[in-house]
Design a protein around this motif. Structure first.
Motif, short mmCIF file in Angstrom:
data_model
loop_
_atom_site.label_atom_id
_atom_site.label_comp_id
_atom_site.label_asym_id
_atom_site.label_seq_id
_atom_site.Cartn_x
_atom_site.Cartn_y
_atom_site.Cartn_z
N ALA A 159 0.81 -1.22 0.00
CA ALA A 159 0.00 0.00 0.00
C ALA A 159 0.84 1.27 0.00
CB ALA A 159 -0.94 0.00 1.21
N ASN A 160 2.14 1.17 0.31
CA ASN A 160 2.98 2.37 0.34
C ASN A 160 3.47 2.78 -1.04
OD1 ASN A 160 4.19 4.48 1.76
ND2 ASN A 160 6.12 3.36 2.05
N GLU A 161 3.22 1.95 -2.05
CA GLU A 161 3.62 2.31 -3.41
C GLU A 161 2.59 3.23 -4.05
OE1 GLU A 161 4.61 -0.66 -6.17
OE2 GLU A 161 6.25 -1.51 -4.98
N PRO A 162 3.04 4.18 -4.88
CA PRO A 162 2.08 5.04 -5.59
C PRO A 162 1.16 4.20 -6.47
CG PRO A 162 4.31 5.92 -5.77
CD PRO A 162 4.44 4.56 -5.17
N SER A 163 -0.05 4.64 -6.63
CA SER A 163 -1.01 3.92 -7.47
C SER A 163 -0.66 4.12 -8.94
CB SER A 163 -2.43 4.45 -7.22
OG SER A 163 -2.51 5.82 -7.63
N LEU A 164 -1.24 3.30 -9.81
CA LEU A 164 -1.04 3.47 -11.25
C LEU A 164 -1.51 4.84 -11.69
CD1 LEU A 164 -0.40 2.41 -14.09
CD2 LEU A 164 -2.73 1.45 -14.17
N ARG A 165 -2.60 5.32 -11.13
CA ARG A 165 -3.12 6.64 -11.49
C ARG A 165 -2.09 7.73 -11.19
NH1 ARG A 165 -7.18 5.95 -9.06
NH2 ARG A 165 -8.76 5.59 -10.68
N LYS A 166 -1.48 7.66 -10.02
CA LYS A 166 -0.49 8.66 -9.64
C LYS A 166 0.76 8.55 -10.51
CE LYS A 166 2.03 10.51 -5.64
NZ LYS A 166 1.50 11.88 -5.83
N ARG A 167 1.17 7.32 -10.80
CA ARG A 167 2.34 7.13 -11.65
C ARG A 167 2.10 7.72 -13.04
NH1 ARG A 167 6.02 3.74 -9.28
NH2 ARG A 167 5.27 2.25 -7.72
N LEU A 168 0.93 7.46 -13.60
CA LEU A 168 0.61 7.99 -14.93
C LEU A 168 0.55 9.51 -14.92
CD1 LEU A 168 -2.11 5.42 -16.05
CD2 LEU A 168 0.12 5.77 -17.12
N LYS A 169 0.03 10.07 -13.85
CA LYS A 169 -0.05 11.54 -13.76
C LYS A 169 1.35 12.15 -13.74
CE LYS A 169 -2.03 15.58 -12.90
NZ LYS A 169 -0.85 16.44 -12.74
N LEU A 170 2.25 11.60 -12.93
CA LEU A 170 3.61 12.13 -12.87
C LEU A 170 4.35 11.91 -14.18
CD1 LEU A 170 4.62 10.98 -9.26
CD2 LEU A 170 4.01 13.29 -10.02
N PHE A 171 4.11 10.77 -14.83
CA PHE A 171 4.74 10.48 -16.12
C PHE A 171 4.25 11.47 -17.18
CE2 PHE A 171 4.93 7.61 -19.99
CZ PHE A 171 6.31 7.65 -20.10
N HIS A 172 2.97 11.74 -17.18
CA HIS A 172 2.41 12.71 -18.13
C HIS A 172 3.03 14.09 -17.91
CE1 HIS A 172 -0.57 15.85 -19.20
NE2 HIS A 172 -0.72 15.11 -20.29
N ASP A 173 3.13 14.50 -16.66
CA ASP A 173 3.70 15.82 -16.35
C ASP A 173 5.17 15.90 -16.80
OD1 ASP A 173 1.29 16.46 -15.26
OD2 ASP A 173 1.92 16.21 -13.17
N LEU A 174 5.91 14.80 -16.63
CA LEU A 174 7.31 14.78 -17.06
C LEU A 174 7.40 14.93 -18.58
CD1 LEU A 174 10.35 14.28 -16.61
CD2 LEU A 174 9.86 11.83 -16.81
N LEU A 175 6.58 14.20 -19.32
CA LEU A 175 6.61 14.28 -20.77
C LEU A 175 6.21 15.67 -21.25
CD1 LEU A 175 5.10 10.83 -21.81
CD2 LEU A 175 7.48 11.55 -21.94
N VAL A 176 5.25 16.29 -20.59
CA VAL A 176 4.84 17.66 -20.95
C VAL A 176 6.01 18.61 -20.78
CG1 VAL A 176 3.41 19.62 -20.24
CG2 VAL A 176 2.39 17.35 -20.49
N SER A 177 6.79 18.44 -19.71
CA SER A 177 7.93 19.32 -19.48
C SER A 177 9.04 19.11 -20.51
CB SER A 177 8.50 19.10 -18.07
OG SER A 177 9.10 17.82 -17.96
N LEU A 178 9.12 17.90 -21.06
CA LEU A 178 10.17 17.60 -22.03
C LEU A 178 9.74 17.86 -23.47
CD1 LEU A 178 11.50 14.22 -20.55
CD2 LEU A 178 12.63 16.44 -20.44
N VAL A 179 8.46 17.64 -23.76
CA VAL A 179 7.98 17.66 -25.15
C VAL A 179 7.00 18.79 -25.41
CG1 VAL A 179 6.76 16.31 -26.92
CG2 VAL A 179 8.36 15.19 -25.37
N GLY A 180 6.09 19.05 -24.47
CA GLY A 180 5.04 20.04 -24.68
C GLY A 180 3.70 19.43 -24.36
N SER A 181 2.64 20.19 -24.53
CA SER A 181 1.30 19.74 -24.17
C SER A 181 0.88 18.53 -25.02
CB SER A 181 0.29 20.87 -24.36
OG SER A 181 0.25 21.29 -25.70
N GLU A 182 0.10 17.67 -24.41
CA GLU A 182 -0.38 16.45 -25.06
C GLU A 182 0.77 15.69 -25.75
OE1 GLU A 182 -3.72 17.24 -27.52
OE2 GLU A 182 -4.82 18.28 -25.95
N PRO A 183 1.79 15.32 -25.01
CA PRO A 183 2.97 14.67 -25.62
C PRO A 183 2.62 13.35 -26.28
CG PRO A 183 3.00 14.43 -23.22
CD PRO A 183 1.87 15.35 -23.54
N TYR A 184 2.92 13.25 -27.56
CA TYR A 184 2.66 12.04 -28.35
C TYR A 184 1.18 11.63 -28.26
CZ TYR A 184 7.72 11.85 -27.73
OH TYR A 184 9.06 12.15 -27.66
#
Length: 474
Positions: free
Chosen positions: A362-387
């Motif tokens: 239970a101490n691990e981030p959920s898939l939802r949280k992981r996807l949210k952070l991954f999306h934010d990282l890609l936005v910072s590297l590529v731009g809005s709506e990355p790929y």
């Protein structure tokens, strides 16, 4: 001599005699068979030893064409009695070596040559060219210019070896027809002679690296190991060559990409140390790479299976690059102990164990949280709506994963359609490929043009070669 037509994609068989060691008096006739789907097998017309034996680590032989054979890790399968005259014993062999000498357990090789599909396109240079020849004394014709030999090289300091791509060609004239075949081989040369297992491991590692660079399957075609020089006549020497045959785990799936995401020569010029980085990172991300290749190589038959595999690969990747937890281990232990202590003492033991197992992670981030952070990282590297990966895509992805994991009826209307499931599987295959390359020093900008040219991934790019934004998955 080794038949040049033999490779890991072609079945063959040869008759011969086999024995356990150099001075063994017991020589048994048999047939060695190889098939690309099942590997090597041996059928012996009699016993190698009067006593029953298990797995044979090393078995020697010679074929009817005087080819020396060495079989490693021969596992007994079954025995047939032939009218009481002799036994027919069947073995599966992990590796079959066909070459000019019988390897000892301590045998080492100086280098190896490995071929796999689409390697030519890694160079982006035509080493066989044709051009019309103007009329002259010999009339009109077709000129052929060949640039064979070394085409590019990289060095792996961490692993202690060099690799280079070498172009080769062959021609055959038959009446009025001329056949010209060209291919590229990857050669591995270590700083000191190495054994068979080392070459197979490093060859597989380099094949994985190339497959990531192509974003598509690159099944092995052949593996040849080269030893030292031996004298065959006065003043004439030749290189000892051994061909290796084994089950290739990647099936001979047609590659969907003709050209790589990033060229070999690009590494040569801009990132000469890329193999050292790969040598270090591959072990860290091995589970992720294996899962991505399960999807790219088509080891699944239904959309939901591929989707679950790629989501598992994403979570494994995210754990490596973001090893953080929701709270500190000390705080989590307090919560865990309190929750376990709250389970009623009269609860059935099976229920208690299941609840403890559910709380354990239970101490691990959920898939939802992981996807949210991954999306934010890609936005910072590529731009809005990355790929084409929108923030609104996250919830359908989570619900689809949850449904195919537990099949709750209340989620059935919230999951992706089969076509959207396939699309998101392809999208995350692409994202993980470029992110794995990014981890070893290949920036997202460097793979942009390659993605635009990729047969499977280009739909996630817009008309200008920049990341595009397809519709939200439904």
């Amino acid at each position: 001599m080794i038949d040049g037509r033999r490779d890991l994609t072609t079945a063959f068989e040869c008759n011969g005699y086999f024995w356990l060691d150099d001075d063994a008096p017991n020589v048994v006739a048999g047939t060695l068979r190889y098939h690309p789907e099942t590997g090597s097998s041996l059928e012996l017309l009699g016993r190698l030893h009067p006593l029953e034996i298990g797995t044979i680590e090393l078995l020697r032989g010679v074929s009817s064409k005087n080819e020396k054979l060495t079989l490693l890790n021969c596992i007994p399968q079954r025995t047939q009695l032939q009218q009481g005259l002799f036994e027919i014993k069947h073995f599966l062999c992990e590796v079959a070596l066909v070459g000019n000498f019988h390897p000892e357990p301590t045998l080492t090789f100086q280098r190896s040559g490995i071929r796999f599909d689409k390697l030519d396109h890694w160079l982006k240079s035509d080493y066989v060219k044709t051009k019309p020849v103007s009329e002259g004394d010999i009339g009109r014709g077709l000129g052929i210019a060949v640039s064979a030999g070394p085409q590019g090289a990289l060095e792996c300091e961490r692993g202690g070896y060099k690799v280079h791509l070498e172009a080769e060609y062959s021609s055959r004239a038959d009446g009025y027809n001329v056949e010209l075949n060209a291919f590229t081989t990857l050669y591995i040369k270590p700083d000191a002679p190495r054994d068979l297992r080392w070459f197979l491991d490093e060859g597989g590692s380099l094949r994985d690296f190339a497959a990531l660079c192509f974003g598509s399957p690159l099944p092995l075609r052949s593996v040849k190991l080269l030893g030292g020089q031996v004298s065959i006549a006065d003043g004439i020497t030749m290189t000892e060559v051994v061909a290796a045959f084994f089950v290739e785990q990647a099936p001979a799936t047609p590659s969907r990409a003709s050209y790589p995401l990033i060229m070999f020569r690009r590494f040569e010029l801009a990132a000469p140390g890329i193999l050292s980085a790969w040598h270090e990172k591959r072990e860290q991300f091995q589970e992720v790479i294996d899962l991505v290749f399960l999807v790219l190589y088509g080891h699944h038959t239904r959309p939901e299976v591929g989707f679950l595999l790629i989501m598992q690969a994403f979570e494994a990747f995210d754990r490596k690059v973001n090893p953080g937890t929701l709270t500190s281990p000390e705080k989590f232990k307090e919560v865990y102990d309190a929750m376990v202590g709250a389970i009623p003492q009269g609860a059935p033991n099976d229920l208690r164990q299941k609840m403890k197992a559910a709380i354990q992670y239970a101490n691990e981030p959920s898939l939802r949280k992981r996807l949210k952070l991954f999306h934010d990282l890609l936005v910072s590297l590529v731009g809005s709506e990355p790929y084409g990966f929108k923030s609104s895509s996250i919830e359908p992805l989570v619900q689809t994963r949850n449904y195919y994991t537990h099949y709750p009826e209340d989620l059935k209307d919230k999951i992706l359609s089969p076509s959207s499931t396939v699309r998101e599987t392809d999208r995350f295959s692409m994202l993980l490929v470029v992110c794995l390359l990014h981890e070893i020093g290949v920036t997202l900008d460097q793979t942009r043009n390659g993605l635009f040219l990729h047969d499977k991934f280009r739909r996630f790019m817009d008309g200008k070669g920049a990341p595009a934004g397809p519709e939200t998955p439904t």
